[in-house]
Design a protein around this motif. Structure first.
Motif, PDB file in Angstrom:
ATOM      1  N   CYS A  38       0.819  -1.212   0.000  1.00 34.93           N
ATOM      2  CA  CYS A  38       0.000   0.000   0.000  1.00 34.93           C
ATOM      3  C   CYS A  38       0.854   1.264   0.000  1.00 34.93           C
ATOM      4  O   CYS A  38       0.336   2.374  -0.161  1.00 34.93           O
ATOM      5  N   GLY A  39       2.169   1.103   0.230  1.00 36.75           N
ATOM      6  CA  GLY A  39       3.056   2.256   0.270  1.00 36.75           C
ATOM      7  C   GLY A  39       3.223   2.886   1.630  1.00 36.75           C
ATOM      8  O   GLY A  39       3.961   3.864   1.775  1.00 36.75           O
ATOM      9  N   ASN A  40       2.544   2.337   2.655  1.00 39.53           N
ATOM     10  CA  ASN A  40       2.634   2.895   4.000  1.00 39.53           C
ATOM     11  C   ASN A  40       3.676   2.156   4.841  1.00 39.53           C
ATOM     12  O   ASN A  40       3.942   0.968   4.624  1.00 39.53           O
ATOM     13  N   TRP A  41       4.231   2.875   5.829  1.00 35.54           N
ATOM     14  CA  TRP A  41       5.174   2.277   6.774  1.00 35.54           C
ATOM     15  C   TRP A  41       4.394   1.577   7.887  1.00 35.54           C
ATOM     16  O   TRP A  41       3.911   2.214   8.805  1.00 35.54           O
ATOM     17  N   HIS A  42       4.267   0.274   7.782  1.00 35.94           N
ATOM     18  CA  HIS A  42       3.499  -0.503   8.752  1.00 35.94           C
ATOM     19  C   HIS A  42       4.341  -0.866   9.974  1.00 35.94           C
ATOM     20  O   HIS A  42       5.484  -1.302   9.835  1.00 35.94           O
ATOM     21  N   VAL A  43       3.766  -0.697  11.155  1.00 34.25           N
ATOM     22  CA  VAL A  43       4.402  -1.130  12.395  1.00 34.25           C
ATOM     23  C   VAL A  43       4.295  -2.651  12.482  1.00 34.25           C
ATOM     24  O   VAL A  43       3.322  -3.242  12.001  1.00 34.25           O
ATOM     25  N   ASP A  44       5.281  -3.301  13.096  1.00 34.29           N
ATOM     26  CA  ASP A  44       5.273  -4.754  13.270  1.00 34.29           C
ATOM     27  C   ASP A  44       4.249  -5.137  14.339  1.00 34.29           C
ATOM     28  O   ASP A  44       4.566  -5.643  15.414  1.00 34.29           O
ATOM     29  N   TRP A  45       3.010  -4.903  14.028  1.00 31.31           N
ATOM     30  CA  TRP A  45       1.910  -5.204  14.942  1.00 31.31           C
ATOM     31  C   TRP A  45       1.488  -6.654  14.731  1.00 31.31           C
ATOM     32  O   TRP A  45       1.463  -7.118  13.588  1.00 31.31           O
ATOM     33  N   PRO A  46       1.175  -7.437  15.781  1.00 32.23           N
ATOM     34  CA  PRO A  46       1.033  -7.081  17.196  1.00 32.23           C
ATOM     35  C   PRO A  46       2.261  -7.355  18.060  1.00 32.23           C
ATOM     36  O   PRO A  46       2.143  -7.510  19.283  1.00 32.23           O
ATOM     37  N   ARG A  47       3.431  -7.422  17.479  1.00 33.01           N
ATOM     38  CA  ARG A  47       4.652  -7.650  18.268  1.00 33.01           C
ATOM     39  C   ARG A  47       5.261  -6.356  18.789  1.00 33.01           C
ATOM     40  O   ARG A  47       6.064  -6.367  19.720  1.00 33.01           O
ATOM     41  N   VAL A  48       4.867  -5.232  18.167  1.00 33.33           N
ATOM     42  CA  VAL A  48       5.400  -3.924  18.571  1.00 33.33           C
ATOM     43  C   VAL A  48       4.233  -2.957  18.775  1.00 33.33           C
ATOM     44  O   VAL A  48       3.346  -2.867  17.925  1.00 33.33           O
ATOM     45  N   TYR A  49       4.255  -2.255  19.901  1.00 28.66           N
ATOM     46  CA  TYR A  49       3.252  -1.219  20.164  1.00 28.66           C
ATOM     47  C   TYR A  49       3.941   0.140  20.039  1.00 28.66           C
ATOM     48  O   TYR A  49       5.037   0.341  20.568  1.00 28.66           O
ATOM     49  N   ALA A  50       3.324   1.057  19.323  1.00 24.07           N
ATOM     50  CA  ALA A  50       3.893   2.393  19.126  1.00 24.07           C
ATOM     51  C   ALA A  50       2.898   3.454  19.571  1.00 24.07           C
ATOM     52  O   ALA A  50       1.687   3.294  19.376  1.00 24.07           O
ATOM     53  N   ARG A  51       3.409   4.518  20.169  1.00 23.46           N
ATOM     54  CA  ARG A  51       2.537   5.621  20.578  1.00 23.46           C
ATOM     55  C   ARG A  51       3.289   6.936  20.423  1.00 23.46           C
ATOM     56  O   ARG A  51       4.525   6.979  20.384  1.00 23.46           O
ATOM     57  N   GLU A  52       2.538   8.017  20.341  1.00 25.02           N
ATOM     58  CA  GLU A  52       3.102   9.353  20.214  1.00 25.02           C
ATOM     59  C   GLU A  52       3.376   9.926  21.600  1.00 25.02           C
ATOM     60  O   GLU A  52       2.545   9.806  22.500  1.00 25.02           O
ATOM     61  N   THR A  53       4.544  10.540  21.770  1.00 22.12           N
ATOM     62  CA  THR A  53       4.906  11.190  23.030  1.00 22.12           C
ATOM     63  C   THR A  53       5.534  12.547  22.711  1.00 22.12           C
ATOM     64  O   THR A  53       5.887  12.812  21.560  1.00 22.12           O
ATOM     65  N   ILE A  78       1.209   8.181  14.602  1.00 19.39           N
ATOM     66  CA  ILE A  78       0.634   6.857  14.388  1.00 19.39           C
ATOM     67  C   ILE A  78      -0.759   7.014  13.778  1.00 19.39           C
ATOM     68  O   ILE A  78      -1.603   7.727  14.311  1.00 19.39           O
ATOM     69  N   ALA A  79      -0.974   6.372  12.657  1.00 19.24           N
ATOM     70  CA  ALA A  79      -2.270   6.411  11.975  1.00 19.24           C
ATOM     71  C   ALA A  79      -2.701   4.972  11.678  1.00 19.24           C
ATOM     72  O   ALA A  79      -2.045   4.012  12.107  1.00 19.24           O
ATOM     73  N   ARG A  80      -3.805   4.834  10.952  1.00 20.21           N
ATOM     74  CA  ARG A  80      -4.305   3.507  10.594  1.00 20.21           C
ATOM     75  C   ARG A  80      -4.354   3.385   9.077  1.00 20.21           C
ATOM     76  O   ARG A  80      -4.858   4.267   8.392  1.00 20.21           O
ATOM     77  N   CYS A  81      -3.796   2.308   8.559  1.00 23.45           N
ATOM     78  CA  CYS A  81      -3.776   2.101   7.119  1.00 23.45           C
ATOM     79  C   CYS A  81      -5.197   1.870   6.614  1.00 23.45           C
ATOM     80  O   CYS A  81      -5.894   0.981   7.115  1.00 23.45           O
ATOM     81  N   PRO A  82      -5.659   2.642   5.647  1.00 24.67           N
ATOM     82  CA  PRO A  82      -7.020   2.467   5.142  1.00 24.67           C
ATOM     83  C   PRO A  82      -7.225   1.140   4.431  1.00 24.67           C
ATOM     84  O   PRO A  82      -8.353   0.652   4.343  1.00 24.67           O
ATOM     85  N   GLN A  83      -6.139   0.533   3.949  1.00 21.65           N
ATOM     86  CA  GLN A  83      -6.255  -0.742   3.243  1.00 21.65           C
ATOM     87  C   GLN A  83      -6.150  -1.938   4.174  1.00 21.65           C
ATOM     88  O   GLN A  83      -6.973  -2.865   4.118  1.00 21.65           O
ATOM     89  N   HIS A  84      -5.169  -1.926   5.069  1.00 17.13           N
ATOM     90  CA  HIS A  84      -4.935  -3.084   5.932  1.00 17.13           C
ATOM     91  C   HIS A  84      -5.545  -2.937   7.325  1.00 17.13           C
ATOM     92  O   HIS A  84      -5.589  -3.902   8.084  1.00 17.13           O
ATOM     93  N   ARG A  85      -5.953  -1.716   7.684  1.00 16.27           N
ATOM     94  CA  ARG A  85      -6.591  -1.441   8.970  1.00 16.27           C
ATOM     95  C   ARG A  85      -5.680  -1.751  10.156  1.00 16.27           C
ATOM     96  O   ARG A  85      -6.136  -2.192  11.216  1.00 16.27           O
ATOM     97  N   THR A  86      -4.378  -1.556   9.993  1.00 12.75           N
ATOM     98  CA  THR A  86      -3.421  -1.774  11.066  1.00 12.75           C
ATOM     99  C   THR A  86      -2.559  -0.521  11.216  1.00 12.75           C
ATOM    100  O   THR A  86      -2.528   0.339  10.327  1.00 12.75           O
ATOM    101  N   PRO A  87      -1.816  -0.380  12.342  1.00 10.90           N
ATOM    102  CA  PRO A  87      -1.067   0.851  12.602  1.00 10.90           C
ATOM    103  C   PRO A  87       0.059   1.096  11.595  1.00 10.90           C
ATOM    104  O   PRO A  87       0.787   0.181  11.214  1.00 10.90           O
ATOM    105  N   VAL A  88       0.189   2.363  11.209  1.00 14.04           N
ATOM    106  CA  VAL A  88       1.272   2.789  10.323  1.00 14.04           C
ATOM    107  C   VAL A  88       1.901   4.062  10.885  1.00 14.04           C
ATOM    108  O   VAL A  88       1.306   4.762  11.685  1.00 14.04           O
ATOM    109  N   ILE A  89       3.137   4.314  10.440  1.00 15.97           N
ATOM    110  CA  ILE A  89       3.831   5.533  10.812  1.00 15.97           C
ATOM    111  C   ILE A  89       3.667   6.550   9.696  1.00 15.97           C
ATOM    112  O   ILE A  89       4.117   6.311   8.562  1.00 15.97           O
ATOM    113  N   ALA A  90       3.018   7.644   9.999  1.00 22.60           N
ATOM    114  CA  ALA A  90       2.791   8.688   8.999  1.00 22.60           C
ATOM    115  C   ALA A  90       3.702   9.871   9.283  1.00 22.60           C
ATOM    116  O   ALA A  90       4.151  10.080  10.418  1.00 22.60           O
TER     117      ALA A  90
END
Length: 208
Positions: A152-167, A195-207
């Motif tokens: 999809c061209g998005n930077w996907h987080v290695d979910w569910p092995r990695v949790y990412a949050r904004e600080t 951290i956003a959500r990929c519209p195609q895969h519905r999983t966390p991505v880094i925007a």
């Protein structure tokens, strides 16, 4: 999170000093909302081992094969040539690559390492936050492979092995399945973005 709060010396010390009495990330509670700059862990890896014991040695390519499979669609017979084969049995060192490898071959390494690979071999670059562009796998020496670019061209987080949050310090990452060394809420150098959500895969991505 609760286990780290109760059993890992580094977090017991840090969170107690910052007035943390509950292992829950709360905005505004503790320095930098509880996030830990990766550089602060230099020389303190033994303190990230739970009281029950474990390894203090991080895997710089943790998650490689899982994320690579998602991003490059490798097959079981794919020959992966790249760095750090001591951590991953499926990876063959660049200097040990057969002259005429059979089957599908994929080169994985830093941009500098890939510069010496033949142009006819597909490649996947390992990049840091500072080097992040439009392709490759996102790596950190302490946390390993944090994600990668999918179809999809998005930077996907290695979910569910990695949790990412904004600080306030940047993007913080927690390794959810690694027992030791325990890495919770770590901010790599240059970890900007949201951290956003990929519209195609519905999983966390880094925007951006």
């Amino acid at each position: 999170m609760r286990s780290s709060f109760a059993t890992v010396p580094f977090y017991r010390e840090r969170w107690a000093l910052h007035g943390r009495t509950d292992p829950v990330m709360v905005a505004g509670k503790g320095e930098r909302d509880g996030a830990v700059p990766a550089e602060e862990l230099a020389g303190r890896l033994p303190d990230l081992v739970p009281l029950a014991g474990g390894s203090a040695t991080p895997d710089p390519l943790r998650g490689l094969e899982i994320v690579l499979h998602q991003c490059a669609r490798i097959s079981p017979d794919t020959l992966i040539i790249g760095a750090a084969p001591e951590y991953h049995p499926r990876v063959v060192a660049f200097e040990s690559t057969p002259d005429e490898p059979r089957g599908h071959v994929l080169a994985v390494g830093t941009p500098g390492q890939l510069a010496g690979v033949g142009q006819d071999i597909p490649r996947v670059p390992l990049v840091t936050f500072a080097e992040r562009g439009s392709e490759g796998l996102l790596v950190d020496d302490l946390l390993g492979v944090l994600g990668g670019v999918r179809d999809c061209g998005n930077w996907h987080v290695d979910w569910p092995r990695v949790y990412a949050r904004e600080t306030p310090l940047g993007l913080a990452f927690t390794l959810l399945l690694q027992r030791s060394p325990r890495l919770v809420d770590i901010v790599p150098a240059g970890a900007s973005g949201r951290i956003a959500r990929c519209p195609q895969h519905r999983t966390p991505v880094i925007a951006a």
